[in-house]
Motif scaffolding. Structure first.
Motif, PDB file in Angstrom:
ATOM      1  N   GLU A 220      -4.958   8.365   7.967  1.00 40.09           N
ATOM      2  CA  GLU A 220      -4.384   7.422   7.014  1.00 40.09           C
ATOM      3  C   GLU A 220      -4.638   5.972   7.435  1.00 40.09           C
ATOM      4  OE1 GLU A 220      -3.049   8.355   4.124  1.00 40.09           O
ATOM      5  OE2 GLU A 220      -3.580  10.396   4.696  1.00 40.09           O
TER       6      GLU A 220
ATOM      7  N   TYR B 168       1.756   6.023  -2.030  1.00 38.38           N
ATOM      8  CA  TYR B 168       2.438   7.199  -1.494  1.00 38.38           C
ATOM      9  C   TYR B 168       3.638   7.515  -2.385  1.00 38.38           C
ATOM     10  CZ  TYR B 168      -0.411   6.883   2.690  1.00 38.38           C
ATOM     11  OH  TYR B 168      -1.470   6.860   3.555  1.00 38.38           O
TER      12      TYR B 168
ATOM     13  N   TYR C 251       0.835  -1.206   0.000  1.00 39.13           N
ATOM     14  CA  TYR C 251       0.000   0.000   0.000  1.00 39.13           C
ATOM     15  C   TYR C 251       0.868   1.254   0.000  1.00 39.13           C
ATOM     16  CZ  TYR C 251      -3.260   3.437   2.072  1.00 39.13           C
ATOM     17  OH  TYR C 251      -4.017   4.550   2.348  1.00 39.13           O
ATOM     18  N   GLY C 252       1.883   1.256   0.844  1.00 47.92           N
ATOM     19  CA  GLY C 252       2.757   2.423   0.920  1.00 47.92           C
ATOM     20  C   GLY C 252       3.607   2.604  -0.320  1.00 47.92           C
TER      21      GLY C 252
ATOM     22  N   LYS D 132      11.438   5.624  -3.412  1.00 49.99           N
ATOM     23  CA  LYS D 132      10.714   4.375  -3.130  1.00 49.99           C
ATOM     24  C   LYS D 132      10.983   3.314  -4.197  1.00 49.99           C
ATOM     25  CE  LYS D 132       6.281   5.211  -5.407  1.00 49.99           C
ATOM     26  NZ  LYS D 132       4.813   5.207  -5.234  1.00 49.99           N
TER      27      LYS D 132
END
Length: 275
Positions: A180, A101, A96-97, A106
């Protein structure tokens, strides 16, 4: 479409049906042989008997007398369920992150994470064993699950399927004042339930069938799992194949049940379907 044309199409499909029937029989036969072997004695199994016998109760009695079957089943269920729950939570949070995001580094971090998939498990077994020993976690559920509660494959699976998650829902939820964590818990998890089901099937089966790592860290017989029990049945100078197949049958039932219960969600999760 005329009846003659329909008949011609059906005739052309007959070889395909025959081929599929043969392949299905080949696929199902090992399962059938395992069930029939569990009902016969070791002599009949060695002779290749493939019909049901009358020795199921006797094989069951020998299995219960010779091994701690219920203890091994309980350990396997406990280890597999705990590992599955923690793995789903941690890997879904990571996927998910990584996908939803935005951060400059990343993708580089994710690439480094994927490199871990190239490292075989046996290469990390000795360092992991020394780590668990120094932390005094041997013969515990933590020694079993810690190396597997976060895997690159599961993180990649959740990240790939998260690409179908509508980001407009997140933006609307933030405007409404949701935190969040609540967005993840109340919106992401229900929408991605097919992905969770697929990941649960894979994780549960891997945990249930694990043998090498539990054999290394579970030094006490009271902590043995079902695969370890099956290995004990196949050790020694003489092997009772009827009892062995009865143990294999008990070891196979939970994974078969889990797969058949979640097979529809499993197919949707593997293909990335989001509801």
């Amino acid at each position: 479409m005329t009846k003659k044309r329909i008949s011609a199409i059906q005739m052309r499909l007959i070889p395909s049906y025959i081929f599929l029937i043969i392949v299905s029989f080949i696929s199902v036969f090992p399962l059938y042989w395992m069930i029939t072997a569990a009902t016969n004695d070791t002599v009949d199994v060695a002779r290749g008997k493939i019909v049901f016998g009358m020795k199921a109760a006797e094989n069951m009695r020998k299995l219960l007398e010779g091994q701690d079957l219920w203890g091994a089943l309980g350990n396997s269920f406990f280890y597999a369920i705990v590992q599955t729950v923690l793995c789903l939570l941690i890997c879904s949070l990571a996927g998910y992150g990584f996908e939803l995001y935005h951060d400059a580094g990343k993708d580089k971090l994710f690439a480094i994470l994927l490199l871990a998939m190239m490292v075989p498990q046996v290469a990390t077994m000795i360092p992991l064993f020394k780590m668990m020993s120094s932390m005094k976690l041997l013969n515990s559920v933590w020694a079993f699950i810690l190396p597997s509660i976060s895997t690159p494959f599961m993180i990649m699976m959740f990240r790939q399927n998260s690409r179908n998650f509508p980001t407009s829902i997140m933006e609307a939820a933030r405007i409404d004042g949701l935190s969040e964590f609540k967005i993840f818990y109340k919106m992401y998890m229900p929408i991605m339930k097919s992905t969770y089901a697929a990941a649960a099937v894979i994780t549960f089966m891997n945990a249930w069938n694990a043998y090498m790592w539990p054999k290394v860290v579970m030094l006490d017989n009271s902590a043995q799992t079902m695969p370890m029990l099956i290995a004990n049945l196949s050790a020694g100078y003489t092997i009772d194949y009827g009892v062995l197949m009865m143990g294999v049958l008990f070891c196979s039932i939970p994974t078969i049940v889990v797969f058949f219960v979640l097979q529809k969600q499993f197919a949707e999760g593997i293909t990335g379907a989001v509801k």
